[in-house]
Design a protein around this motif. Structure first.
Motif, PDB file in Angstrom:
ATOM      1  N   UNK A   1       0.835  -1.212   0.000  1.00  0.00           N
ATOM      2  CA  UNK A   1       0.000   0.000   0.000  1.00  0.00           C
ATOM      3  C   UNK A   1       0.865   1.255   0.000  1.00  0.00           C
ATOM      4  N   UNK A   2       1.878   1.280   0.848  1.00  0.00           N
ATOM      5  CA  UNK A   2       2.753   2.458   0.906  1.00  0.00           C
ATOM      6  C   UNK A   2       3.478   2.665  -0.422  1.00  0.00           C
ATOM      7  N   UNK A   3       3.934   1.554  -1.029  1.00  0.00           N
ATOM      8  CA  UNK A   3       4.698   1.656  -2.267  1.00  0.00           C
ATOM      9  C   UNK A   3       3.849   2.106  -3.447  1.00  0.00           C
ATOM     10  N   UNK A   4       2.553   1.786  -3.437  1.00  0.00           N
ATOM     11  CA  UNK A   4       1.694   2.096  -4.577  1.00  0.00           C
ATOM     12  C   UNK A   4       0.850   3.357  -4.381  1.00  0.00           C
ATOM     13  N   UNK A   5       1.052   4.055  -3.278  1.00  0.00           N
ATOM     14  CA  UNK A   5       0.311   5.306  -3.046  1.00  0.00           C
ATOM     15  C   UNK A   5       1.264   6.457  -2.727  1.00  0.00           C
ATOM     16  N   UNK A   6       2.380   6.488  -3.415  1.00  0.00           N
ATOM     17  CA  UNK A   6       3.341   7.568  -3.208  1.00  0.00           C
ATOM     18  C   UNK A   6       2.881   8.883  -3.808  1.00  0.00           C
ATOM     19  N   UNK A   7       1.947   8.793  -4.750  1.00  0.00           N
ATOM     20  CA  UNK A   7       1.427   9.998  -5.408  1.00  0.00           C
ATOM     21  C   UNK A   7      -0.094  10.002  -5.337  1.00  0.00           C
ATOM     22  N   UNK A   8      -0.666  11.175  -5.264  1.00  0.00           N
ATOM     23  CA  UNK A   8      -2.110  11.343  -5.165  1.00  0.00           C
ATOM     24  C   UNK A   8      -2.784  10.839  -6.439  1.00  0.00           C
TER      25      UNK A   8
ATOM     26  N   UNK B   1       0.172  14.808  -6.828  1.00  0.00           N
ATOM     27  CA  UNK B   1       1.140  15.352  -5.863  1.00  0.00           C
ATOM     28  C   UNK B   1       1.722  14.233  -4.993  1.00  0.00           C
ATOM     29  N   UNK B   2       3.018  14.289  -4.659  1.00  0.00           N
ATOM     30  CA  UNK B   2       3.566  13.299  -3.722  1.00  0.00           C
ATOM     31  C   UNK B   2       2.808  13.316  -2.398  1.00  0.00           C
ATOM     32  N   UNK B   3       2.512  12.135  -1.877  1.00  0.00           N
ATOM     33  CA  UNK B   3       1.719  12.028  -0.653  1.00  0.00           C
ATOM     34  C   UNK B   3       2.600  11.987   0.591  1.00  0.00           C
ATOM     35  N   UNK B   4       1.952  12.150   1.732  1.00  0.00           N
ATOM     36  CA  UNK B   4       2.609  12.072   3.035  1.00  0.00           C
ATOM     37  C   UNK B   4       1.870  11.045   3.883  1.00  0.00           C
ATOM     38  N   UNK B   5       2.618  10.232   4.622  1.00  0.00           N
ATOM     39  CA  UNK B   5       1.968   9.257   5.496  1.00  0.00           C
ATOM     40  C   UNK B   5       1.581   9.928   6.806  1.00  0.00           C
TER      41      UNK B   5
ATOM     42  N   UNK C   1      -2.373   7.647   3.616  1.00  0.00           N
ATOM     43  CA  UNK C   1      -1.474   8.523   2.863  1.00  0.00           C
ATOM     44  C   UNK C   1      -2.293   9.747   2.461  1.00  0.00           C
ATOM     45  N   UNK C   2      -1.793  10.935   2.801  1.00  0.00           N
ATOM     46  CA  UNK C   2      -2.545  12.169   2.561  1.00  0.00           C
ATOM     47  C   UNK C   2      -1.859  13.018   1.501  1.00  0.00           C
ATOM     48  N   UNK C   3      -2.673  13.575   0.611  1.00  0.00           N
ATOM     49  CA  UNK C   3      -2.151  14.517  -0.374  1.00  0.00           C
ATOM     50  C   UNK C   3      -2.109  15.906   0.244  1.00  0.00           C
ATOM     51  N   UNK C   4      -0.938  16.541   0.337  1.00  0.00           N
ATOM     52  CA  UNK C   4      -0.862  17.868   0.945  1.00  0.00           C
ATOM     53  C   UNK C   4      -1.484  18.957   0.070  1.00  0.00           C
ATOM     54  N   UNK C   5      -1.734  18.650  -1.201  1.00  0.00           N
ATOM     55  CA  UNK C   5      -2.296  19.664  -2.107  1.00  0.00           C
ATOM     56  C   UNK C   5      -3.823  19.687  -2.079  1.00  0.00           C
ATOM     57  N   UNK C   6      -4.442  18.504  -2.240  1.00  0.00           N
ATOM     58  CA  UNK C   6      -5.909  18.479  -2.325  1.00  0.00           C
ATOM     59  C   UNK C   6      -6.573  17.783  -1.145  1.00  0.00           C
TER      60      UNK C   6
ATOM     61  N   UNK D   1      -5.784  -0.748   0.637  1.00  0.00           N
ATOM     62  CA  UNK D   1      -6.811  -1.361  -0.189  1.00  0.00           C
ATOM     63  C   UNK D   1      -7.057  -2.800   0.251  1.00  0.00           C
ATOM     64  N   UNK D   2      -8.342  -3.171   0.344  1.00  0.00           N
ATOM     65  CA  UNK D   2      -8.723  -4.547   0.622  1.00  0.00           C
ATOM     66  C   UNK D   2      -9.763  -4.954  -0.417  1.00  0.00           C
ATOM     67  N   UNK D   3      -9.505  -6.049  -1.112  1.00  0.00           N
ATOM     68  CA  UNK D   3     -10.399  -6.516  -2.163  1.00  0.00           C
ATOM     69  C   UNK D   3     -11.136  -7.762  -1.677  1.00  0.00           C
ATOM     70  N   UNK D   4     -12.448  -7.665  -1.381  1.00  0.00           N
ATOM     71  CA  UNK D   4     -13.187  -8.838  -0.909  1.00  0.00           C
ATOM     72  C   UNK D   4     -13.418  -9.850  -2.018  1.00  0.00           C
ATOM     73  N   UNK D   5     -13.258 -11.118  -1.679  1.00  0.00           N
ATOM     74  CA  UNK D   5     -13.503 -12.216  -2.618  1.00  0.00           C
ATOM     75  C   UNK D   5     -14.334 -13.279  -1.917  1.00  0.00           C
ATOM     76  N   UNK D   6     -15.241 -13.889  -2.655  1.00  0.00           N
ATOM     77  CA  UNK D   6     -16.114 -14.923  -2.106  1.00  0.00           C
ATOM     78  C   UNK D   6     -15.627 -16.290  -2.568  1.00  0.00           C
ATOM     79  N   UNK D   7     -15.621 -17.246  -1.644  1.00  0.00           N
ATOM     80  CA  UNK D   7     -15.301 -18.634  -1.962  1.00  0.00           C
ATOM     81  C   UNK D   7     -16.512 -19.489  -1.634  1.00  0.00           C
ATOM     82  N   UNK D   8     -16.856 -20.418  -2.522  1.00  0.00           N
ATOM     83  CA  UNK D   8     -18.056 -21.231  -2.344  1.00  0.00           C
ATOM     84  C   UNK D   8     -17.720 -22.709  -2.551  1.00  0.00           C
ATOM     85  N   UNK D   9     -18.028 -23.514  -1.551  1.00  0.00           N
ATOM     86  CA  UNK D   9     -17.924 -24.969  -1.687  1.00  0.00           C
ATOM     87  C   UNK D   9     -19.336 -25.523  -1.859  1.00  0.00           C
ATOM     88  N   UNK D  10     -19.622 -26.024  -3.046  1.00  0.00           N
ATOM     89  CA  UNK D  10     -20.959 -26.520  -3.375  1.00  0.00           C
ATOM     90  C   UNK D  10     -21.033 -28.007  -3.061  1.00  0.00           C
TER      91      UNK D  10
END
Length: 254
Positions: free
Chosen positions: A95-102, A107-111, A118-123, A130-139
């Protein structure tokens, strides 16, 4: 970070773990000064009551017994608690590596010092992990379990069906859609089993049981290499015990 702490050091998608250390320590116990006071270190929790930090490094320091270790191997090496901590560390480092810029204005972000953001000092835009939910189903159909394999699995391994939740979709809708799209079956009586953070790279797996409600197995060739009904006495190779898919299958067989 002046006092010694445990450090999860990552280099080229591997973590530095220790073998044969006093007390069975998994991660190196170091001070920030030992690592040159890394500016991008993250506090990721505690290990044995001692603070634990994580940081990406260009190369691992020379530490006796140190071994570059894939994240998946942490479970077999030290168990679920260590795997969960290492997984949290890798997710936060990603997350830190992929959100270095707004993402809005570039604009470069600040933690922020007091929360994972990570906050953008400009805007002023805030970017949280990021968390991506996924569903698993055993039928299940009586004594038979529906198992399938993706071409990305290890050779011979079968598992439960799974897929990511789409925008505007409930977990229940996702479960029915994924089973229908991947193998052409309808399901009923969806029942929650458990969830598991899955840091490959940032998923939350939510696992369910379901009953077969109709249709013939027609695998989607773009996602499913093979699928079929299996009984307890004729199972294929199953996923590693670290995964919730294995726990789900084991629970159904028990």
């Amino acid at each position: 970070m002046s006092r010694p702490a445990y450090w999860i050091l990552r280099c080229e998608h591997r973590l530095l773990t220790l073998a044969g250390q006093p007390g069975g320590a998994l991660f190196p116990l170091l001070s920030a000064a030992d690592l040159g006071h890394p500016a991008e270190a993250l506090r990721v929790g505690e290990w044995g009551g001692v603070p634990c930090h994580a940081v990406d490094v260009a190369q691992f320091p020379e530490i006796a017994g140190g071994e570059p270790t894939p994240l998946r191997a942490i479970f077999a090496q030290a168990g679920l608690e260590a795997f969960a901590l290492a997984g949290r560390a890798t997710q936060l480092l990603d997350w830190q590596a992929t959100h270095r810029f707004c993402g809005r204005c570039g604009t470069p972000t600040e933690r922020l010092p007091d929360e994972a953001a990570m906050r953008c000092p400009a805007c002023g835009l805030l970017a949280y992990p990021r968390i991506a939910p996924a569903v698993m189903v055993l039928v299940r159909d009586g004594q038979r379990l529906l198992l399938a394999r993706s071409p990305h699995f290890k050779p011979g391994v079968y598992s439960a069906l799974a897929g990511f939740v789409e925008p505007g979709e409930t977990l229940e809708q996702c479960a029915a859609r994924e089973v229908r799209e991947e193998v052409g079956l309808e399901i009923a009586n969806l029942r929650y089993f458990a969830s598991q953070p899955w840091p490959f790279p940032h998923s939350l797996m939510v696992a369910f049981f379901a009953d077969y409600a109709g249709g013939d197995i027609v695998p989607d060739p773009s996602e499913i290499e093979a699928a079929g009904w299996f009984t307890a006495d004729a199972l294929p190779l199953l996923p590693d015990p670290v995964s919730i898919s294995r726990r789900l299958i084991d629970a159904a067989l028990g």
